[in-house]
Scaffold this motif. Structure first.
Motif, short mmCIF file in Angstrom:
data_model
loop_
_atom_site.label_atom_id
_atom_site.label_comp_id
_atom_site.label_asym_id
_atom_site.label_seq_id
_atom_site.Cartn_x
_atom_site.Cartn_y
_atom_site.Cartn_z
N THR A 28 -4.99 3.71 2.80
CA THR A 28 -5.65 4.35 3.93
C THR A 28 -7.01 4.94 3.51
O THR A 28 -7.97 4.89 4.27
N GLY A 31 -9.26 2.04 3.31
CA GLY A 31 -9.57 1.61 4.67
C GLY A 31 -10.63 2.48 5.32
O GLY A 31 -11.51 1.98 6.03
N MET A 35 -14.30 1.32 6.68
CA MET A 35 -14.78 1.60 8.03
C MET A 35 -16.12 2.34 8.00
O MET A 35 -16.93 2.18 8.92
N VAL A 41 -16.12 -3.99 14.07
CA VAL A 41 -14.89 -4.76 13.95
C VAL A 41 -14.62 -5.19 12.51
O VAL A 41 -13.47 -5.21 12.06
N GLN A 44 -12.93 -2.41 10.61
CA GLN A 44 -11.57 -2.20 11.14
C GLN A 44 -10.62 -3.29 10.66
O GLN A 44 -9.46 -3.02 10.34
N ALA A 47 -9.79 -2.57 7.05
CA ALA A 47 -8.85 -1.45 6.98
C ALA A 47 -7.45 -1.91 7.37
O ALA A 47 -6.45 -1.50 6.75
N LEU A 48 -7.35 -2.77 8.36
CA LEU A 48 -6.06 -3.30 8.77
C LEU A 48 -5.44 -4.15 7.68
O LEU A 48 -4.22 -4.08 7.45
#
Length: 73
Positions: A28, A31, A35, A41, A44, A47-48
């Motif tokens: 996290t 991530g 970001m 996008v 993101q 991070a996903l």
């Protein structure tokens, strides 16, 4: 050498959950950095991917603990 090896062996599910928690914290944090560096996008999605990798690795760690317990005599 055997004592050192035991330090790096995950023997119980509790230890596995602690390792997975540490992986999740790192993912996290990474991530959030993605970001910030890549707004929109792209950041993101990166991070996903970081958090998705924790889910896959966590499942494998839990499966390995179960399998190790099953194969011990």
């Amino acid at each position: 050498m055997q004592k050192i090896k035991r330090l790096f062996t995950i023997k119980t599910k509790f230890e596995a959950f602690l390792v997975i928690y540490a992986l999740a914290l790192g993912a996290t944090e990474r991530g959030m950095v993605y970001m910030d560096q890549y707004p929109g996008v792209g950041g993101q999605l990166l991070a996903l991917c970081c958090t998705g990798a924790v889910f896959m690795a966590g499942g494998k760690v839990l499966d390995a603990v179960d399998m190790q317990r099953r194969w011990q005599f």
